[in-house]
Design a protein around this motif. Structure first.
Motif, short mmCIF file in Angstrom:
data_model
loop_
_atom_site.label_atom_id
_atom_site.label_comp_id
_atom_site.label_asym_id
_atom_site.label_seq_id
_atom_site.Cartn_x
_atom_site.Cartn_y
_atom_site.Cartn_z
N GLY A 147 1.06 -1.47 0.02
CA GLY A 147 -0.32 -0.27 -0.27
C GLY A 147 0.77 1.29 0.52
N ASN A 148 0.72 1.95 0.71
CA ASN A 148 1.18 3.76 0.34
C ASN A 148 2.21 3.32 2.15
OD1 ASN A 148 0.88 4.71 -1.14
ND2 ASN A 148 -1.14 4.98 -1.31
N THR A 149 1.94 2.87 2.98
CA THR A 149 2.27 2.67 4.01
C THR A 149 3.51 1.75 4.51
OG1 THR A 149 0.45 2.51 5.22
CG2 THR A 149 0.75 5.13 4.77
N PHE A 150 3.16 1.10 4.79
CA PHE A 150 3.74 -0.33 5.71
C PHE A 150 5.24 -1.00 5.10
CE2 PHE A 150 4.27 -4.25 7.21
CZ PHE A 150 4.56 -4.45 7.82
N CYS A 151 6.28 -0.81 5.51
CA CYS A 151 7.14 -1.29 4.91
C CYS A 151 7.40 -2.31 5.86
CB CYS A 151 8.52 -0.47 4.24
SG CYS A 151 8.19 1.11 3.16
N LYS A 152 8.57 -3.93 4.47
CA LYS A 152 9.32 -4.49 4.97
C LYS A 152 10.41 -5.14 4.70
CE LYS A 152 6.09 -8.68 3.47
NZ LYS A 152 5.46 -8.93 4.12
N LEU A 153 11.08 -5.92 5.27
CA LEU A 153 12.22 -6.47 4.56
C LEU A 153 11.71 -7.32 3.94
CD1 LEU A 153 14.58 -5.83 7.61
CD2 LEU A 153 15.37 -4.76 6.28
N PRO A 154 12.27 -7.83 2.99
CA PRO A 154 12.38 -8.68 2.10
C PRO A 154 12.72 -9.96 3.52
CG PRO A 154 14.18 -7.87 1.14
CD PRO A 154 13.25 -7.29 2.50
N GLY A 155 11.54 -11.36 3.43
CA GLY A 155 11.80 -12.56 4.47
C GLY A 155 10.46 -12.85 5.06
N GLY A 156 10.50 -13.34 5.61
CA GLY A 156 9.25 -13.83 6.25
C GLY A 156 10.04 -15.66 7.90
N ARG A 157 8.93 -16.12 7.75
CA ARG A 157 8.62 -16.81 8.68
C ARG A 157 8.96 -18.17 8.70
NH1 ARG A 157 4.43 -20.86 11.22
NH2 ARG A 157 3.56 -20.60 9.53
N LEU A 158 10.16 -18.59 9.02
CA LEU A 158 11.06 -20.36 9.02
C LEU A 158 10.25 -21.73 9.23
CD1 LEU A 158 14.25 -19.94 10.91
CD2 LEU A 158 13.65 -19.97 8.01
N LYS A 159 9.61 -22.69 8.24
CA LYS A 159 9.32 -23.57 8.54
C LYS A 159 9.79 -23.83 9.55
CE LYS A 159 8.43 -24.03 3.36
NZ LYS A 159 9.15 -25.48 2.87
N PRO A 160 8.98 -25.51 10.79
CA PRO A 160 9.12 -25.78 12.32
C PRO A 160 10.23 -26.58 11.22
CG PRO A 160 6.91 -25.71 11.72
CD PRO A 160 7.63 -25.68 10.28
N GLY A 161 11.74 -26.19 12.52
CA GLY A 161 13.29 -27.16 12.05
C GLY A 161 13.47 -26.60 11.15
N GLU A 162 13.48 -25.59 10.27
CA GLU A 162 14.16 -25.35 8.71
C GLU A 162 15.65 -24.19 8.91
OE1 GLU A 162 13.21 -23.15 4.59
OE2 GLU A 162 12.03 -22.67 6.26
#
Lengths: 258, 258
Positions: free
Chosen positions: B47-62
């Protein structure tokens, strides 16, 4: 004694020194101690408000590590040679830049600034299991918890208040445990604390190990909870710059612990 | 597409996952590019406001490194296998903890928190001299300068806004120079920029090297100033999760540069 009685005096002295010696380079030490299962940082308090890290300005051409060792001795070491702390200067965790003769500093040299006025480097300082500190009479030595520093730029300024973020990549592993204060089981449930490998049960002397999570192998010893007061010198040794206080209170209460 | 349409949805999903899998572990990448003699960080804007770093949640044990590589590919890689970026995951520069199912995070695990709900790690990601990125259509890829992030918790939140402090211990050494934009003499007067050793004069492709000041030897390649748009896949390769936009604008203007 502090060299300047006001911020304006300090900036004026900085300007005079810049004309003589060029960019000021300063080095500060981050000394970690452990209290109530949480890392604390040692700060020197001037009066009732202003806090600073132990450290100071390098002489022109002086080596950073040697200069920081010299500054730590002049700020925190007892006068007696038998109580000199065994400073082990660790890695640089932050660098701040002062673009102008002003109080504001940045964690980068701003674009288009070709002649910054100061470069300040913060180093981890590893302490031995037991250290003897002495503090100038006009200063108080505080152990301030990370949770008090964090997000508290109003009180501690931008340099000190972001130390928690700069230390976040380290994993704090307990070696000794505060057996008399807390149930050790609490720690073991918490994934951030690793099971101790070499319990040190001596009351008031606790050692902790910091292990970084990526690449480095770094061992940090935490200082004793209550600093040992060195006996007054008996060999006629002269006080150096100024008398140091004999009572080394570690003022936790004043900075929001609990 | 974002998985949640509101913060409340996101926290609810986090809670459900926690019940199934325990503490969430997420990994984000810090990708550096150079613009106008100042380091910039790549952010994904929703959208026009929220920024995030590229990345995300690991799978269990990953594995963290493998998981971050997987996440970077799903967020930033073109669908064509011939345009896959050569991600080189570097060191961990920060770790953040979420003690409760709330938005607030801390750069330490708060005392007495035995079951944190999330641990987020930020890694440097070294880029090759030329990389091909593709971005989901609902996101914009921004290159945001350090001076815009610094002290801007209101816009970028505590995690992203303190990246400048976490990178401050690195020295940014120029390898290529923006000869068409700037007078190289300017850099050489500035002590923070080291004289280039291997000038790369190709316009729009610039490489920079980050050298840490203590111990490590780390080489970081900055991404091209204008990301190369990969040609649409011609081998009938299916779009993966969602269509990606063909125009990769690097929106500097919107984030305060100049």
């Amino acid at each position: 004694m502090e060299k300047d009685t006001s911020v304006a005096d300090r900036l004026a002295r900085m300007k005079v020194n810049y004309m003589k010696e060029g960019m000021r380079t300063s080095v500060d030490g981050i000394l970690l101690v452990q209290e109530h299962n949480h890392p604390h940082i040692l700060l020197l308090q001037i009066g009732n408000t202003f806090c600073k890290l132990p450290g100071g300005r390098l002489k022109p051409g002086e080596n950073e590590i040697e200069g920081l060792r010299r500054k730590l001795c002049s700020k925190l070491a007892a006068n007696s040679t038998s109580f000199q702390p065994n400073w082990q200067i660790g890695e640089c965790v932050a660098i701040w830049w002062r673009p102008n003769f002003e109080t504001v500093m940045y964690p980068y040299c701003p674009p288009h600034i070709t002649k910054p006025k100061e470069c300040k480097k913060l180093f981890l300082v590893h302490l031995s299991e037991r250290e003897y500190f002495a503090v100038p009479k006009n200063l108080k030595l505080l152990a301030v918890p990370l949770f008090e520093l964090y997000d508290n730029v109003q009180r501690y300024g931008p340099v000190i208040s972001t130390i928690p973020q700069q230390l976040s990549r380290f994993q704090f592993n307990m070696v000794g445990m505060e057996l008399l204060d807390n149930d050790p089981a609490t720690y073991l449930k918490n994934k951030t604390w690793v099971k101790e490998t070499n319990p040190c049960l001596e009351r008031k002397i606790r050692q902790r190990v910091l292990t970084p999570l990526s690449g480095l192998s770094l061992s940090l010893s935490f200082a004793p909870r209550e600093f040992v007061v060195p006996a007054p010198p008996t060999n006629g040794e002269q006080e150096r710059r100024q008398p140091k206080s004999g009572v080394l209170a570690v003022g936790i209460g004043g900075v929001g612990l609990h």
